[in-house]
Design a protein around this motif. Sequence first.
Motif, PDB file in Angstrom:
ATOM      1  N   ASP A   1       1.559  10.683   8.245  1.00  0.00           N
ATOM      2  CA  ASP A   1       1.885   9.258   8.373  1.00  0.00           C
ATOM      3  C   ASP A   1       1.836   8.940   9.862  1.00  0.00           C
ATOM      4  O   ASP A   1       2.544   9.571  10.655  1.00  0.00           O
TER       5      ASP A   1
ATOM      6  N   HIS B   1       5.483  16.123   7.337  1.00  0.00           N
ATOM      7  CA  HIS B   1       6.831  15.741   7.752  1.00  0.00           C
ATOM      8  C   HIS B   1       7.745  15.742   6.545  1.00  0.00           C
ATOM      9  O   HIS B   1       7.299  16.013   5.423  1.00  0.00           O
TER      10      HIS B   1
ATOM     11  N   HIS C   1      -1.030   9.691  -3.596  1.00  0.00           N
ATOM     12  CA  HIS C   1      -0.283   9.369  -2.373  1.00  0.00           C
ATOM     13  C   HIS C   1      -0.875  10.126  -1.168  1.00  0.00           C
ATOM     14  O   HIS C   1      -1.986   9.809  -0.759  1.00  0.00           O
TER      15      HIS C   1
ATOM     16  N   ASP D   1       8.477  11.311   0.313  1.00  0.00           N
ATOM     17  CA  ASP D   1       7.148  11.163  -0.281  1.00  0.00           C
ATOM     18  C   ASP D   1       6.142  12.160   0.289  1.00  0.00           C
ATOM     19  O   ASP D   1       4.936  12.051   0.033  1.00  0.00           O
ATOM     20  N   HIS D   2       6.647  13.173   1.023  1.00  0.00           N
ATOM     21  CA  HIS D   2       5.780  14.239   1.560  1.00  0.00           C
ATOM     22  C   HIS D   2       6.347  15.614   1.230  1.00  0.00           C
ATOM     23  O   HIS D   2       5.633  16.471   0.719  1.00  0.00           O
TER      24      HIS D   2
ATOM     25  N   HIS E   1      -2.361   7.470   0.978  1.00  0.00           N
ATOM     26  CA  HIS E   1      -1.121   6.749   1.312  1.00  0.00           C
ATOM     27  C   HIS E   1      -1.300   5.238   1.142  1.00  0.00           C
ATOM     28  O   HIS E   1      -0.971   4.446   2.024  1.00  0.00           O
TER      29      HIS E   1
HETATM   30 MN    MN Z   1       4.835   8.571   3.739  1.00  0.00          MN
END
Ligand code: MN
Length: 224
Positions: free
Chosen positions: A137, A48, A8, A52-53, A187
């Motif tokens: 992102d 951030h 990711h 997913d981070h 990503h």
């Molecule tokens: Mn993301």
Amino acid sequence: MDIRFLGHAAFELSDGSTSVLVDPFLSGNPKAAVAADELNPSTILLTHGHADHIGDTVDIAKRSGAPAVAIVELANELSEDGVEASDPNLGGTVELDWGWVRLVPAWHTSTTPKGTVNTPAGLVINFAGKTIYHLGDTALFSDLQLVAQRDQIDVALVCIGGHYTMDRHDAVTAVELIAPTTVIPCHYNTFPPIETDAEAFKADIESSTGATAVVLEPGETHSA
Ligand code: MN
Ligand code: NI
């Protein structure tokens, strides 16, 4: 200096003694290359607070004792969760034992799973004599070129999956603006909405920019 893609947007930078972990989303990540409890970072950096981070940050930090660096609202949430966290805002540079990290703008939104609203960032990281730019992102925006005006970027870690971020076509324009030596896409292909063709991105980068694109499978390492 080794850059290991963990799946990711997660990367581990290491020089043999120090390990810098970025966006450690491993639990629940279908592309995770390692389990969260296998990592022993020196520092954890966050772009951030989306799930997913931020991922396994609290568990990894509490077990390893690694401090985190994140934008102030996110750093405050981490502190409340018992993590030692440095709290810069956009434009701020944090000096660390191993180098420094600067928070730069990214065009995106962010709220943590606990509900803390936070402004997304990109991370310019100076480590082991190299400058790595994790774009976080983001959509495409022209001020990306200002980031690279201050620091020559050796390696750019660039989101290409579309839907939640810019897609692989806008990512080529982003790379033109940043002019790094090497680009590593991330990503993408983690979930159906962000499926894309990384080899096509690599071909476009190498035909229309001066950069070299390195496509890493989760778990693979690039030496910079
Ligand atoms: Mn993301
Ligand atoms: Ni996000």
